[in-house]
Scaffold this motif. Structure first.
Motif, short mmCIF file in Angstrom:
data_model
loop_
_atom_site.label_atom_id
_atom_site.label_comp_id
_atom_site.label_asym_id
_atom_site.label_seq_id
_atom_site.Cartn_x
_atom_site.Cartn_y
_atom_site.Cartn_z
N TYR A 108 -19.91 61.63 129.94
CA TYR A 108 -21.10 62.71 129.63
C TYR A 108 -21.95 61.83 129.35
CZ TYR A 108 -17.12 66.21 129.85
OH TYR A 108 -16.61 67.97 130.03
N GLN A 110 -21.92 59.39 127.87
CA GLN A 110 -22.58 59.06 126.13
C GLN A 110 -21.00 57.68 126.05
OE1 GLN A 110 -24.07 59.25 123.21
NE2 GLN A 110 -25.17 61.68 124.53
N ARG A 139 -16.91 55.75 134.71
CA ARG A 139 -17.15 56.91 133.76
C ARG A 139 -15.10 57.73 134.23
NH1 ARG A 139 -18.96 57.78 139.50
NH2 ARG A 139 -18.11 58.92 140.48
N GLU A 145 -11.19 63.87 132.59
CA GLU A 145 -12.25 64.37 132.26
C GLU A 145 -11.86 65.76 131.27
OE1 GLU A 145 -16.54 66.30 133.95
OE2 GLU A 145 -16.12 63.96 134.14
N GLU A 149 -11.67 67.00 127.80
CA GLU A 149 -12.62 68.16 127.72
C GLU A 149 -12.03 69.47 126.63
OE1 GLU A 149 -15.77 71.44 128.65
OE2 GLU A 149 -15.55 69.49 129.20
N ALA A 308 -19.79 68.00 125.07
CA ALA A 308 -20.37 67.03 125.94
C ALA A 308 -19.94 66.08 124.49
CB ALA A 308 -21.61 67.21 125.32
#
Length: 342
Positions: A108, A110, A139, A145, A149, A308
């Motif tokens: 995200y 970061q 990424r 992801e 999350e 995030a």
């Protein structure tokens, strides 16, 4: 960020090289593209070879402690075999595939503290010189992801991420190092584990997910590590109930009674054992992946649009950016000194 350097190793008046990567992060297994811009020097020269090295900053544990170094984990030839005229400007476009096991360096937007870069090499008249060194941003794949999350929503917290030199036994690992993401346990598991470590090993078909728990000791037993492994298909990224799947994995890991030693079937191989070397390791390749469930990752802060990853807020993120910058600037200074000596 672009580093431009006169190739001093070619002598005064030699060509210069400036590699510019196309903007945006690239996912593992994706295409890295850009252009190598050449500027001719004071005389015509035969450009024999233009290469790109993918580089990672990797840690290694050994008897005397820990060390850190740059590992070349893939090499590409993107041009060569032509004459560059005096003062001529020429651009060489390239598109090369990232290895599927390329570590994730941001989530995200970061940074996670993983340092990756692309270095250019130019060969002229039998001499080779390093060109510029650019940061590479990677990424996560959709399934990575989703897993990360889910962990964030389950209450796990990001502690750190690094690259460890060596091989995880019993896996299909291809690169000479693996990424390890360290997580603080969710409150519901804090009584059982001190920390959980996650490794993704992606392939064209899916990925292996290795989970290791640093389990707390009890009244009649000492603490120990428990380790297990799962596989997941890329097609599951948008179809599974990840919170439920990941929570099931964590429960299985926490309840795992067997202790896997560092050299057990899924243990971490000694990077200094026979057959392992700490240095340049070219090449990569995919292999068949299984399908049984998802993996595990991490995140800390929830943003307005959902999870995030804050990496402990802006302070740590800023420190990581400075650390990455120092790594590349240090490499540039060192190479510049070498060129001057030549």
């Amino acid at each position: 960020m672009v580093f431009k350097r006169l190739l001093g190793a070619m002598g005064a008046g030699g060509p210069s090289v400036d590699t510019v990567l196309d903007g945006g992060a690239v996912a593992p297994g994706g295409i890295l593209s850009g252009q190598v811009h050449l500027q001719g020097g004071g005389a015509d020269m035969e450009i024999e070879h233009i290469g790109l090295d993918l580089i990672a900053r990797v840690e290694a544990e050994h008897v005397d402690g820990e060390s850190e170094g740059a590992v070349v984990f893939e090499r590409f030839t993107v041009g060569g075999g032509f004459r560059l005229a005096e003062e001529e400007r020429r651009s060489i476009p390239f598109s090369v595939p990232l290895p599927w096991e390329t570590p994730v360096s941001e989530l995200y937007g970061q940074p996670l503290g993983i340092v990756l870069g692309v270095r250019t090499e130019l060969a002229v008249a039998g001499a080779r010189a390093k060109g510029d060194l650019d940061p590479l941003t990677v990424r996560p794949l959709p399934v990575q992801e989703a897993v990360l999350e889910a962990l964030g929503q389950l209450g796990f917290g990001f502690r750190s991420a690094d690259l460890e030199y060596g091989h995880i036994g019993g896996t299909g690992q291809r690169l000479p190092f693996y990424q390890e993401i360290e997580l603080a346990p969710a409150p519901r598991y804090a009584h059982a584990v001190n920390e959980i470590e996650l490794t993704f090993l992606a392939t064209p078909a899916g990925m292996e997910v290795v989970l290791e728990a640093d389990k707390r000791g009890g009244l009649f037993e000492s603490g120990h590590d428990a380790l297990t492994r799962f596989t997941v298909s890329h097609q599951d990224a948008h179809t599974l109930d990840w919170n439920s799947e990941v929570d099931g994995w964590i429960r299985e890991l926490v309840e795992h009674r067997a202790s896997y030693g560092s050299h057990a079937s899924y243990g971490h191989d000694d990077p200094y054992a026979a057959g392992n070397t700490y240095g340049h390791a070219p090449g990569h390749g995919g292999h068949e992946g299984g399908h049984s469930g998802p993996g595990v990752g991490t995140a800390i802060a929830a943003g307005a649009a959902g999870l995030a990853v804050g990496v402990v807020g802006g302070l740590v993120a800023a420190e990581l950016v400075d650390e990455v910058g120092d790594f590349f600037e240090g490499d540039e200074d060192e190479e510049g000194e070498e060129a001057e000596e030549d």
